[in-house]
Write an enzyme that holds these catalytic residues in place. Sequence first.
Site, PDB file in Angstrom:
ATOM      1  N   GLU A   1      -5.077  -8.574   1.868  1.00  0.00           N
ATOM      2  CA  GLU A   1      -5.988  -8.250   2.958  1.00  0.00           C
ATOM      3  C   GLU A   1      -7.374  -8.045   2.349  1.00  0.00           C
ATOM      4  O   GLU A   1      -7.503  -7.400   1.314  1.00  0.00           O
ATOM      5  CB  GLU A   1      -5.592  -6.955   3.670  1.00  0.00           C
TER       6      GLU A   1
ATOM      7  N   GLU B   1       0.829  -1.211   0.000  1.00  0.00           N
ATOM      8  CA  GLU B   1       0.000   0.000   0.000  1.00  0.00           C
ATOM      9  C   GLU B   1       0.860   1.256   0.000  1.00  0.00           C
ATOM     10  O   GLU B   1       0.612   2.222   0.717  1.00  0.00           O
ATOM     11  CB  GLU B   1      -0.977   0.001   1.176  1.00  0.00           C
TER      12      GLU B   1
END
Length: 363
Positions: A292, A182
């Site tokens: 995730e 990310e």
Amino acid sequence: MRIARGRGRVAALSAVALIGAGTALSACGSASGNDDSPGGSGKKGSNLASGRSEGAGRSCAPDAKLMPKCGAYWGIYSVQGASLTSAVTDIEGKVGRRFDIVLRFHDFSNKSGPGVFPDASERELGRSRLLFFAWESKLYQKQQSYKWRDIAAGTYDRTVIQPVAKRVKAYGRKVFMSFDPEMDRHMTKGELKGNEAEYVAAARHVHDVFAKAGVTNVVWVWTVTGAISGDNAQRILNSYPGDAYADWVGWDPYNFYKCHGGQWRTFDEKIGQTYRFFQKNGLGKKPFILPEYGTQFDPADTKRSLQWYREIPGVLKKKYPNIAGLVRFDAGPGCNLKVDNGPGMLNSYAEVGRDPYLNTSSG
């Protein structure tokens, strides 16, 4: 999108994410949204899915980059245990199966705890599961981030990157690894680490240090938030280090619902837009993974909460065959994204985990 969970907290350092059982994969069986994508269905011909089998008695044995020939790895991230090992084995006991991958977050400290990996618990779990290391260029204890330009310049080669490469090489087994997952979050707010070009330079440098050290057992996963609204779509594309530096493409979809003041989104709705975005922009030749993912529980509508899980196998097979792995985020408080966050949710999750499409291993 990232949730506010304080990933750097000491309490989270024992957290683990896992994806199923073993590296010896056998036969996987078959399994049976709204299209809000501005890009449509993506480019034909750049899609990895055409080479993927649906199973039906064929071998799912993975290739050198851990890509299974059919089905998808099934996984979890959990802090719900007294230790790393029990966090994994406890939930495995509840859902009635072993997972395929163990994901854990590590920092750049290169010291005992969060900076030294694989550790004893990971080695134990890795005997029958794949390990997935999310490696963040920060110090958890001090909440201090490193600049990508310094990483690219070799500032941390001798003190951090080379020792990690040596340990991972010595481990011997194939592992997944993401460098600064990310990264697009770290360019706009909070821990500003640099811009897109600086991230690309840092990611390539880390990869090259590992290669120079003779590390051949790392499968590199390029992981972004998956948020493609506004200017983040271009930011994500600008942060791609190149095909030679990314073996898999990953993003982290969450149905936050009211926790972030949003609307309810099904699993299909949460993954479709980003999936098609990557295909449209030429990344469909890479296997996809959700390092995730998770959902809130809607107490006003238990049925649709349970359905969020139940649609996963059919949706993956029918619409998103490039997705070859999912890691369920299992933690709270804050946005309660635990697997067991409402009546029937644990049982529904366990039921889906028994689907043949999500059982690529021989166990």
